[in-house]
Design a protein around this motif. Structure first.
Motif, PDB file in Angstrom:
ATOM      1  N   TYR A  10       1.972  15.569  -5.486  1.00 55.48           N
ATOM      2  CA  TYR A  10       2.909  14.637  -4.858  1.00 55.48           C
ATOM      3  C   TYR A  10       2.302  13.259  -4.609  1.00 55.48           C
ATOM      4  O   TYR A  10       2.972  12.371  -4.070  1.00 55.48           O
ATOM      5  CB  TYR A  10       3.457  15.214  -3.545  1.00 55.48           C
ATOM      6  CG  TYR A  10       2.395  15.601  -2.539  1.00 55.48           C
ATOM      7  CD1 TYR A  10       1.854  14.657  -1.684  1.00 55.48           C
ATOM      8  CD2 TYR A  10       1.954  16.916  -2.446  1.00 55.48           C
ATOM      9  CE1 TYR A  10       0.889  15.005  -0.762  1.00 55.48           C
ATOM     10  CE2 TYR A  10       0.989  17.266  -1.531  1.00 55.48           C
ATOM     11  CZ  TYR A  10       0.455  16.311  -0.682  1.00 55.48           C
ATOM     12  OH  TYR A  10      -0.498  16.664   0.219  1.00 55.48           O
ATOM     13  N   ALA A  11       1.079  13.017  -4.995  1.00 50.02           N
ATOM     14  CA  ALA A  11       0.435  11.715  -4.768  1.00 50.02           C
ATOM     15  C   ALA A  11       1.178  10.562  -5.449  1.00 50.02           C
ATOM     16  O   ALA A  11       1.329   9.494  -4.840  1.00 50.02           O
ATOM     17  CB  ALA A  11      -1.022  11.754  -5.207  1.00 50.02           C
ATOM     18  N   PRO A  12       1.675  10.719  -6.689  1.00 43.05           N
ATOM     19  CA  PRO A  12       2.409   9.597  -7.299  1.00 43.05           C
ATOM     20  C   PRO A  12       3.695   9.227  -6.544  1.00 43.05           C
ATOM     21  O   PRO A  12       4.186   8.104  -6.689  1.00 43.05           O
ATOM     22  CB  PRO A  12       2.741  10.101  -8.706  1.00 43.05           C
ATOM     23  CG  PRO A  12       1.715  11.130  -8.994  1.00 43.05           C
ATOM     24  CD  PRO A  12       1.424  11.782  -7.672  1.00 43.05           C
ATOM     25  N   GLY A  79       0.093   1.125 -12.031  1.00 42.34           N
ATOM     26  CA  GLY A  79      -1.002   1.956 -11.551  1.00 42.34           C
ATOM     27  C   GLY A  79      -0.613   3.383 -11.225  1.00 42.34           C
ATOM     28  O   GLY A  79      -1.453   4.187 -10.846  1.00 42.34           O
ATOM     29  N   ILE A  80       0.654   3.727 -11.368  1.00 42.56           N
ATOM     30  CA  ILE A  80       1.094   5.096 -11.084  1.00 42.56           C
ATOM     31  C   ILE A  80       0.784   5.967 -12.293  1.00 42.56           C
ATOM     32  O   ILE A  80       1.143   5.637 -13.422  1.00 42.56           O
ATOM     33  CB  ILE A  80       2.600   5.135 -10.755  1.00 42.56           C
ATOM     34  CG1 ILE A  80       2.876   4.352  -9.479  1.00 42.56           C
ATOM     35  CG2 ILE A  80       3.080   6.570 -10.613  1.00 42.56           C
ATOM     36  CD1 ILE A  80       4.342   4.221  -9.134  1.00 42.56           C
ATOM     37  N   GLU A  81       0.078   7.052 -12.058  1.00 42.83           N
ATOM     38  CA  GLU A  81      -0.306   7.969 -13.129  1.00 42.83           C
ATOM     39  C   GLU A  81      -0.322   9.381 -12.592  1.00 42.83           C
ATOM     40  O   GLU A  81      -0.190   9.600 -11.387  1.00 42.83           O
ATOM     41  CB  GLU A  81      -1.678   7.579 -13.680  1.00 42.83           C
ATOM     42  CG  GLU A  81      -2.729   7.488 -12.601  1.00 42.83           C
ATOM     43  CD  GLU A  81      -3.997   6.804 -13.063  1.00 42.83           C
ATOM     44  OE1 GLU A  81      -5.041   7.083 -12.457  1.00 42.83           O
ATOM     45  OE2 GLU A  81      -3.948   6.010 -14.008  1.00 42.83           O
ATOM     46  N   MET A  84      -3.178  11.691  -9.895  1.00 45.13           N
ATOM     47  CA  MET A  84      -3.491  10.489  -9.129  1.00 45.13           C
ATOM     48  C   MET A  84      -4.031  10.921  -7.769  1.00 45.13           C
ATOM     49  O   MET A  84      -3.567  11.906  -7.203  1.00 45.13           O
ATOM     50  CB  MET A  84      -2.207   9.675  -8.981  1.00 45.13           C
ATOM     51  CG  MET A  84      -2.309   8.397  -8.260  1.00 45.13           C
ATOM     52  SD  MET A  84      -0.693   7.581  -8.398  1.00 45.13           S
ATOM     53  CE  MET A  84      -0.782   6.522  -7.010  1.00 45.13           C
ATOM     54  N   THR A  85      -4.977  10.161  -7.248  1.00 50.85           N
ATOM     55  CA  THR A  85      -5.525  10.525  -5.947  1.00 50.85           C
ATOM     56  C   THR A  85      -4.542  10.154  -4.847  1.00 50.85           C
ATOM     57  O   THR A  85      -3.748   9.215  -4.985  1.00 50.85           O
ATOM     58  CB  THR A  85      -6.862   9.806  -5.682  1.00 50.85           C
ATOM     59  OG1 THR A  85      -6.648   8.403  -5.659  1.00 50.85           O
ATOM     60  CG2 THR A  85      -7.901  10.171  -6.731  1.00 50.85           C
ATOM     61  N   LEU A  86      -4.610  10.892  -3.775  1.00 53.31           N
ATOM     62  CA  LEU A  86      -3.776  10.591  -2.615  1.00 53.31           C
ATOM     63  C   LEU A  86      -4.166   9.239  -2.027  1.00 53.31           C
ATOM     64  O   LEU A  86      -3.311   8.495  -1.537  1.00 53.31           O
ATOM     65  CB  LEU A  86      -3.931  11.710  -1.578  1.00 53.31           C
ATOM     66  CG  LEU A  86      -2.868  11.822  -0.505  1.00 53.31           C
ATOM     67  CD1 LEU A  86      -1.488  11.957  -1.118  1.00 53.31           C
ATOM     68  CD2 LEU A  86      -3.151  12.997   0.401  1.00 53.31           C
ATOM     69  N   TYR A  87      -5.442   8.911  -2.117  1.00 50.37           N
ATOM     70  CA  TYR A  87      -5.944   7.616  -1.661  1.00 50.37           C
ATOM     71  C   TYR A  87      -5.207   6.482  -2.373  1.00 50.37           C
ATOM     72  O   TYR A  87      -4.711   5.547  -1.738  1.00 50.37           O
ATOM     73  CB  TYR A  87      -7.451   7.537  -1.935  1.00 50.37           C
ATOM     74  CG  TYR A  87      -8.068   6.187  -1.678  1.00 50.37           C
ATOM     75  CD1 TYR A  87      -8.447   5.813  -0.393  1.00 50.37           C
ATOM     76  CD2 TYR A  87      -8.277   5.286  -2.714  1.00 50.37           C
ATOM     77  CE1 TYR A  87      -9.017   4.575  -0.160  1.00 50.37           C
ATOM     78  CE2 TYR A  87      -8.845   4.052  -2.490  1.00 50.37           C
ATOM     79  CZ  TYR A  87      -9.212   3.706  -1.210  1.00 50.37           C
ATOM     80  OH  TYR A  87      -9.770   2.479  -0.984  1.00 50.37           O
ATOM     81  N   ALA A  88      -5.113   6.565  -3.699  1.00 53.02           N
ATOM     82  CA  ALA A  88      -4.445   5.512  -4.472  1.00 53.02           C
ATOM     83  C   ALA A  88      -2.949   5.458  -4.136  1.00 53.02           C
ATOM     84  O   ALA A  88      -2.366   4.372  -4.046  1.00 53.02           O
ATOM     85  CB  ALA A  88      -4.635   5.756  -5.965  1.00 53.02           C
ATOM     86  N   GLY A  89      -2.332   6.612  -3.932  1.00 55.63           N
ATOM     87  CA  GLY A  89      -0.920   6.633  -3.581  1.00 55.63           C
ATOM     88  C   GLY A  89      -0.646   5.953  -2.255  1.00 55.63           C
ATOM     89  O   GLY A  89       0.317   5.184  -2.123  1.00 55.63           O
TER      90      GLY A  89
END
Length: 163
Positions: A10-12, A79-81, A84-89
């Protein structure tokens, strides 16, 4: 921490919500600023039609707010992939909210100042310079949000990786 804890499926979603918040809130601010200033221009055009083109500046400045949201939204969507890390989300969500909410506030300020400013300019043309200065200060509120969003978005790749 395991890779699944750092990179949940669910990160994205948070990146997509940041992308959505950027464009939705800035467009809300721009539409409010445009409509409120447009009503003032219409009222002013009855009294002083010769100042009509000169007083369209608040509408143009309100439209620029939406461009800020569009720029950040495009950058975030790039940048959405997956995975993906939760940090980036979360970083992308913060970037979208930063530009979106500051754009909403700037649009509201531009709308109020633009409405009152063009009506006042119809009665006293010397008010025009003061209105422009206040509009610039209101526009800068949206620019601050854009700068913070750009800084945040560049930090999204610095966190942990999903490998």
């Amino acid at each position: 921490m395991s890779s699944s804890e750092l990179c949940p499926v669910y990160a994205p979603f948070f990146g997509a919500m940041g992308c959505t918040a950027a464009i939705v809130f800035t467009c809300l601010g721009a539409s409010y600023g445009t409509s409120k200033s447009g009503v003032g221009i219409s009222a002013m055009g009855v009294l002083r039609p010769d100042l009509l083109i000169k007083c369209i500046i608040p509408v143009v400045m309100a439209g620029i707010i939406a461009i800020y949201g569009l720029v950040v939204s495009v950058l975030i969507s790039g940048g959405i992939e997956n995975p993906m890390t939760l940090y980036a989300g979360f970083i992308q969500l913060g970037a979208g909210l930063s530009v979106g909410l500051s754009g909403l506030a700037a649009g509201i300020a531009i709308g109020i100042v633009g409405d009152a400013g063009v009506r006042g300019t119809a009665q006293q043309p010397r008010l025009f310079i003061g209105m422009i200065l206040i509009l610039i200060f209101a526009e800068v509120l949206g620019l601050y949000g854009l700068i913070v969003a750009l800084i945040l978005n560049t930090r999204a790749s610095e966190g942990p990786s999903c490998k």
